[in-house]
Design a protein around this motif. Structure first.
Motif, PDB file in Angstrom:
ATOM      1  N   SER A 179       0.828  -1.205   0.000  1.00 30.72           N
ATOM      2  CA  SER A 179       0.000   0.000   0.000  1.00 30.72           C
ATOM      3  C   SER A 179       0.859   1.250   0.000  1.00 30.72           C
ATOM      4  N   TYR A 180       1.987   1.225   0.689  1.00 31.00           N
ATOM      5  CA  TYR A 180       2.910   2.364   0.598  1.00 31.00           C
ATOM      6  C   TYR A 180       3.308   2.578  -0.853  1.00 31.00           C
ATOM      7  N   GLY A 181       3.624   1.495  -1.503  1.00 35.28           N
ATOM      8  CA  GLY A 181       4.031   1.606  -2.894  1.00 35.28           C
ATOM      9  C   GLY A 181       2.966   2.254  -3.742  1.00 35.28           C
ATOM     10  N   VAL A 182       1.749   1.759  -3.583  1.00 33.21           N
ATOM     11  CA  VAL A 182       0.651   2.267  -4.408  1.00 33.21           C
ATOM     12  C   VAL A 182       0.371   3.735  -4.120  1.00 33.21           C
ATOM     13  N   PHE A 183       0.193   4.060  -2.844  1.00 31.86           N
ATOM     14  CA  PHE A 183      -0.282   5.410  -2.548  1.00 31.86           C
ATOM     15  C   PHE A 183       0.816   6.447  -2.665  1.00 31.86           C
ATOM     16  N   ARG A 189      -5.176  -1.260 -17.363  1.00 29.74           N
ATOM     17  CA  ARG A 189      -5.735  -0.092 -16.704  1.00 29.74           C
ATOM     18  C   ARG A 189      -4.633   0.873 -16.278  1.00 29.74           C
ATOM     19  N   SER A 190      -3.563   0.323 -15.758  1.00 31.87           N
ATOM     20  CA  SER A 190      -2.485   1.184 -15.307  1.00 31.87           C
ATOM     21  C   SER A 190      -1.782   1.862 -16.469  1.00 31.87           C
ATOM     22  N   ALA A 220      -5.936   4.874 -11.470  1.00 34.40           N
ATOM     23  CA  ALA A 220      -5.808   3.758 -12.407  1.00 34.40           C
ATOM     24  C   ALA A 220      -4.340   3.422 -12.662  1.00 34.40           C
ATOM     25  N   ALA A 221      -3.526   4.477 -12.744  1.00 36.56           N
ATOM     26  CA  ALA A 221      -2.119   4.274 -13.072  1.00 36.56           C
ATOM     27  C   ALA A 221      -1.403   3.423 -12.036  1.00 36.56           C
ATOM     28  N   THR A 222      -1.922   3.394 -10.817  1.00 37.56           N
ATOM     29  CA  THR A 222      -1.219   2.640  -9.782  1.00 37.56           C
ATOM     30  C   THR A 222      -1.923   1.334  -9.426  1.00 37.56           C
ATOM     31  N   ALA A 223      -2.999   1.023 -10.130  1.00 33.78           N
ATOM     32  CA  ALA A 223      -3.784  -0.152  -9.757  1.00 33.78           C
ATOM     33  C   ALA A 223      -2.958  -1.423  -9.763  1.00 33.78           C
TER      34      ALA A 223
END
Lengths: 646, 605
Positions: free
Chosen positions: A143-147, A362-363, A187-190
């Motif tokens: 989640s750190y990576g994504v957000f 999507r990403s 979307a880019a980080t999905a």
């Protein structure tokens, strides 16, 4: 017939006699420059653009590579933890096997006492705790990576929003930009949610494959067969999914665009009673988005069951191959059981691989949509020259053969042609002329909202294009006719976050003739102003904008019809107030003869050229156009606000 | 009588299941055909469980009977059957997913539309309690979270539950004691789940609210781009947006951490079961209640059980996110509409210049002092009335009440004898038109902006529209001005009309007002001193526009007052003088004071 906001097919050349708004003249230049043509001011080509290059595979790998490079610590941790998870998962199976062989079998056949099971249980528990902890940390690091990455995209976007010139903003709708920030960044980080898991589970893949090979080569390859099948299925999936997602994301932007514009005009819609029309307009877009989402869903619905089924198919295959090998005497029954177990281990990375591949289109689409903004290069780039100035020292403004020509498909349109004049330091210079004479374009260049296509504009001795953004905005304060109010306190709207004391703010408000109004409010300087200044009248907004300009003690004050809503007495009070607090060069666009009479110099423009300059008296005598304009104005009996609060 | 002005809540405060229930009741399309979908889910789950079961049985028989007892052909047959089951399961899954997407997206599109419509129905005051960008997020990104959740795994919850049930049934056959133990292990986890989910829910609500705040900040930066550029405060604005983005990120990570803890709890329970089964199984085995083979098989079965449990936990967590978004949209629908109109007017509504009577009205803003106190007016049909007064005298508020943007707290306003509140919205807007100081234009052509109200009220034929627009432009004498645009009325006006000057925007707004053919015009006088040519054009257009209508103008120019039939002088929410220009001068009251001051000003300037 529904109305959709759109540009007409051909680009619109400006009218000759219309004063184009400084915000976006009718010009034919297109949107963002293509990636291949980006250069810095001195001609160097820029490095890698934000946009993803190449075909689907390269795009996918680039996304992964860039994100990991952006957050190396997070992803290293995530991958390591995922690998640990993999090992623990394998360990659980092994421990159960060990318990079965060394504990359960002897216990149930009476060779050992039942109590020895507790040791087995304890070992299993320990491994399980390790497993669960690794799950928790794996998810948290993912989640750190994504957000972090999402925030990063949004910061890139906000940088562009606040540095690209007003002309670019005039071309893009607010709603679409909102969609870039919310939906496209998300979307880019999905893909990065399952990604660390997948990368970490490579360990499991390798371990189980190696162990399978040790059991029997045929079995191993039977198990591995699902991998190429999955890759092939996924390539097909991407081919269908990518256009579907592109459409869905694009439509999200359009829905946002319609909604934003409709809400901006909410008062109009209410007063005209056109809510139904707005609903129809919105409904058109939402139904299109719905269809696009359903299409995305259908594509997923086709492929997901396939990916999900593969591990099961794999275990059936292993069983069949296993029994065949069994019949050949190459493996024993226990081997088949082992193989089946190993395959179930194998299934986990396969599934995560499937998730990653499913989210990838999507990403990619989201990232590229963000890139269309981030890759746009500003056409007005601040210089780098820092000029320290002491406040209260006015500067002159010089126009040296300044021209502004728009190059169109059909013809060149010259809005300003060879304009040269000097606004002496500390004096008041008024630009006058009919609508479309080029006054707004000219004064906008002083604040570098536009750049001339030929000639030079100087503040003091420096070309404005050389000055750094800070130096220029410290020297020049620009007040336009439409004054924008931020949703913030009166104080903040005046100081714009800079360090001005309350005394300075009050002084600016006094000069701008807004102090009495402010004092009447219960919260005075802290009075909150609504979005866009909805709780102020037009005149109050203008005075606020003037206070904002004055508090900075600019060397040059540019007023583009900025006192239009104020009556002459107030305007004169403001102008004399300005000169009292310190010397400033004032360059004004005005229509009133009252303003002209007070001016030290009047520059009269007609169709982009100077046709006369001098004082009011001089021009009355020498220039017929000037006489006409002044008389026409007076004859129209235009008096102003009866508001007597200032 | 409407009561105090409402504001938009940040989110509905319903619980999770209450939200889902409410959401479904608002847009029932979501559950269209749900029974068939569920049936497909049952079949799919059954199919999915078949293969592991079949494999397990086969492995069992291989292990026990050795190489001789097993025929490749038998195994192949079983495999084919299992494969068949898998294919059926796959087809059912595909079908049910498609059904689910279709119904959900239909429902969500409808939800967007409902929220959009509701926002427009709210009073201007209520609308202004939320930033434009945040309002947009309620009909876009908040709804998207629900959509994405369903796309990602909405149905997996159902299939997981079904798998759970199937696995439990089989487990009971193998060993009822162990099965009970397995369920018992999960009970504390399930109990702990509820408060954990509440925490997750709160965290996600915070995430959505910060998203709304971020979009509000971006919207402001984008709409105010010129000012930001002119003052060089790009950096400061960027920092504001960045701070909002970071705030969102922080709340998202907090939510993710809570989810991680919750999920790990589930994973722990699921794996702890193995330990329990191993230990209890050993004792049961010693006691002769279970064979080794069954125990091994049971261990395998438990995995079938725990997998779905973990998946279900995952889904429940993600569902919190979707529910949080859903609640924000529902909050819009829950916001009261302070000014409502009946579907039909109380009786047939007249046409022609309006007779307006304002009877003893009071008005105060929420938690504020009275802004209007016992105000009465009588405007005869066709009269031109000017309202003058200082800022704060209440004249703007009076105009708002006459156009029914708010309702008075006391008293009433009658249009040709019928209370405004008894008019249907359609009739009201047909008769009364507000022309504000600054006309809002859509990002479209001049023609489409002028024709906008016509299209809105049903006119379709392009010929008719052209006729009406041309008529308006002709009547207001704007044709020559329009001809100066090379593209004529197909000229694109830019975002909010920003390719035109303020005066030109006003001209188009006046043309648009003309085509509305209202009977009562309420005008907030344009005060900008634009260039003389446009000024003249506006004045002429206004004159034509006001013919054959009743007009109420909030006047900023005493010349306007001079030319009106009636002047109403207001001060501090009270009407102090009424009369025409000469009468009021003769009366030597307030008006004559103002007039004298104005004369003095123009002579000094």
């Amino acid at each position: 017939m529904a109305r959709t906001p759109r540009e007409p097919e051909q680009s619109v050349p400006p009218k000759q006699s219309t004063q184009p708004s400084p915000l976006s003249p009718t010009e034919s230049a297109n949107g963002p420059q293509p990636a291949s043509e980006r250069h810095t001011q001195d001609g160097r080509t820029l490095e890698t653009s934000y946009e993803l290059p190449g075909g689907n595979l390269r795009k996918s790998l680039t996304i992964i590579g860039r994100t990991i490079r952006k957050e190396p610590r997070v992803y290293t941790a995530a991958i390591l933890i995922s690998s640990t998870f993999g090992l623990f998962t394998v360990a659980v199976g092994r421990v159960i096997g060990w318990i079965t062989d060394t504990k359960l079998i002897p216990i149930l056949s009476g060779e050992q006492s039942g109590h020895s099971i507790w040791l087995g249980g304890a070992v299993l528990l320990a491994v399980i705790i390790g497993l669960v902890l690794s799950i928790a940390f794996r998810r948290i690091s993912a989640s750190y990576g994504v957000f972090n990455m999402q925030a990063h995209h949004r910061q890139e976007l906000s940088k562009k929003f606040t540095t690209l010139e007003p002309k670019w903003h005039g071309k893009s709708s607010a709603g679409k930009l909102l969609a870039h920030v919310s939906s496209d960044a998300e979307a880019a980080t999905a893909v990065f949610n399952p990604l660390p898991f997948m990368l970490g589970s490579v360990v499991m893949l390798v371990v189980s494959f190696v162990m399978l090979l040790a059991v029997d080569v045929w079995l191993a390859f039977a198990a591995m067969l699902i991998v190429p099948v999955m890759i092939a299925a996924n390539l097909m999936f991407q081919k269908y999914m990518t256009p579907a997602i592109e459409r869905a994301q694009r439509l999200r932007g359009e829905v946002s665009e319609v909604a934003h514009e409709s809400f901006e005009g909410a008062t109009l819609v209410k007063s005209l009673g056109t809510r139904n029309q707005e609903e129809r307009r919105f409904s058109e877009k939402t139904q299109e988005l719905r269809a696009a989402n359903v299409r995305v869903g259908i594509v997923r619905a086709m492929f997901d069951p396939l990916i999900e089924a593969l591990p099961n198919v794999g275990s059936l295959l292993v069983m069949v191959v296993g029994v065949w090998r069994l019949s050949q005497g190459a493996v024993g029954p226990g081997d088949i059981v082992t193989a089946a177990y190993l395959l179930s281990l194998f299934a986990v990375p396969v599934r995560t691989f499937g998730w990653v591949l499913a989210d990838m289109p999507r990403s990619v689409v989201g990232w590229n949509r963000v890139a269309t903004v981030v890759d746009t290069q500003p056409q007005i780039v601040p210089g780098s020259l820092h000029v320290a100035r002491s406040s209260s020292v006015p500067l002159s403004v010089s126009f040296e053969h300044v021209g502004y020509t728009i190059t169109d498909d059909s013809a060149d349109v010259t809005l300003l042609g060879d304009v040269s004049f000097v606004a002496p330091a500390g004096k008041t210079t008024v630009l006058m002329g009919r609508t479309g004479a080029g006054k707004t374009i000219a004064v906008s260049m002083i604040a570098r909202l536009w750049d001339p296509t030929s000639g030079t504009v100087r503040v003091g001795t420096h070309d404005v294009r050389e000055l750094s953004r800070t130096s220029l905005s410290e020297a020049v304060s620009f007040v336009s006719q439409g004054s924008f109010v931020f949703e913030d306190s009166i104080r903040e709207n005046v100081t714009l976050g800079h360090d001005y004391s309350d005394d300075e703010v009050w002084e600016a408000l006094e000069v701008a003739q807004l102090a009495t109004f402010t004092r009447r409010q219960t919260q005075q300087l802290d009075t909150p102003l609504g979005e866009g200044g909805s709780n102020l009248s037009g005149g109050q907004r203008q005075r606020l904008a003037i206070a904002r300009a004055i508090v900075r003690r600019p060397a040059v004050l540019v007023l583009d019809d900025a006192t239009s809503a104020l009556d002459p007495q107030v305007e004169q009070a403001i102008l004399s107030g300005i000169s009292k607090v310190g010397e400033t060069t004032v360059v004004m666009v005005a229509y009133r003869s009252a303003s002209a009479q007070r001016a030290d110099q009047i520059v009269f423009l007609d169709e982009g050229r100077i046709v006369g300059s001098g004082t009011h008296i001089e021009l009355l005598e020498s220039l017929e156009q000037y006489r006409e304009l002044v008389n026409a104005y007076d004859n129209n009996d235009v008096e102003l606000e009866v508001d007597a609060d200032e | 009588m409407s009561n105090s002005e409402s504001s938009i809540a940040s989110a509905s405060d319903l619980g999770v299941f209450a939200t889902i229930k409410r959401g479904i009741s608002v847009t029932p399309e979501i559950v269209t055909g749900i029974w068939v979908t569920l049936l497909l889910a049952i079949v799919a789950s059954a199919g999915k469980i078949t293969v592991p079961m079949a494999v397990q049985r086969a492995l069992d028989s291989i292990a026990s009977s050795g190489a001789d007892g097993v025929e490749v052909r038998d195994i192949a047959a079983v495999s084919l059957l299992a494969l068949g089951a898998l294919v059926i399961a796959g087809l059912c899954t595909a079908a049910l997913n498609v059904r689910l997407f279709r119904s959900t997206e239909a429902g969500l599109a409808h939800l967007r539309e409902k929220a959009f419509s509701h926002i427009h129905q709210l009073t201007v005051l209520t609308q202004n309690t939320e930033r434009k960008g945040a309002l947009v997020s309620r009909v876009t990104s908040d709804v998207d979270t629900v959509s994405l959740f369903v796309q990602w795994g909405g149905i997996m919850l159902v299939t997981s539950l079904l798998q759970l049930i199937a696995a439990s049934i089989v487990m009971f056959f193998y060993s009822w004691q162990l099965a009970l133990l397995v369920w018992a292990t999960f009970i504390p986890f399930v109990i702990a789940l509820q408060p954990a989910q509440k925490g997750v829910n709160r965290a996600f609500t915070q995430v959505r609210s910060r998203m709304g705040a971020m979009l509000g900040a971006v919207s402001e930066a984008v709409v105010g781009a010129s000012t930001i550029a002119a003052y060089g405060i790009g950096d400061r604005t960027q920092s504001k947006i960045d701070a909002a983005a970071i705030a969102h990120r922080d709340s998202a990570i907090t939510a993710a951490k809570k989810v991680a803890v919750s999920f790990s709890g589930g994973a722990f329970a699921a794996n702890l079961v193995l330990v329990i089964v191993v230990i209890a199984g050993a004792y049961l085995g010693v006691a002769g209640e279970i064979s080794l083979g069954s125990l091994v098989a049971f261990l395998f079965l438990v995995q079938l059980f725990t997998g779905p449990v973990q998946l279900a936990t995952e889904i429940l967590n993600e569902m919190q996110n979707a529910v949080a978004g859903w609640r924000r949209v529902l909050a819009i629908l829950e916001t009261p509409i302070d000014v409502t109109s009946p579907a039909e007017s109380a009786h047939a509504v007249a046409s022609g210049p309006a007779h307006l009577i304002v009877e003893n009205i009071d008005f105060a803003y929420p938690a504020g002092p009275k802004v209007l106190d016992n105000v009465s007016l009588n405007i005869a049909p066709g009269q031109r009335v000017a309202i003058v007064g200082e800022t704060g005298s209440g004249k703007t508020t009076l105009a708002k009440l006459i156009t029914r943007f708010s309702d008075p707290r006391a008293g009433r306003i009658l249009l040709d004898g019928l209370d405004l509140r008894d008019h249907s919205e359609e009739d009201l807007r047909r008769r009364i038109l507000l022309v504000p100081q600054e006309g809002f234009l859509f990002a479209d052509t001049i023609f489409n902006n002028v024709a906008y109200p016509l299209r809105a009220h049903g006119m379709q034929s392009h010929m008719e529209l052209e006729e009406r627009v041309r008529g308006a432009l002709h009547a207001l004498e704007l044709e020559r001005w329009l001809a100066t645009f090379p593209a004529g009325w197909d000229t694109y006006v830019g975002q909010r009309g920003d390719k035109l000057s303020a005066g030109e925007r006003q001209l188009i707004a006046l043309a648009r007002a003309y085509v509305c053919e209202a009977d009562l015009l309420v005008m907030d006088e344009v005060t900008s001193a634009v260039d003389p040519a446009t000024e003249v054009a506006i004045a002429r257009a206004l004159d034509v526009l006001m013919t054959n209508k009743s007009t109420v103008t909030i006047a900023h120019r005493l010349s306007t007052a001079q030319n009106s039939d009636v002047v109403v002088v207001m001060d501090a929410g009270v009407v102090v003088e009424v009369g025409n220009h000469s009468e009021l001068l003769a009366a030597e009251g307030r008006y004559s004071q103002m007039y004298a001051a104005w004369i003095a000003q123009t002579h000094n300037a």
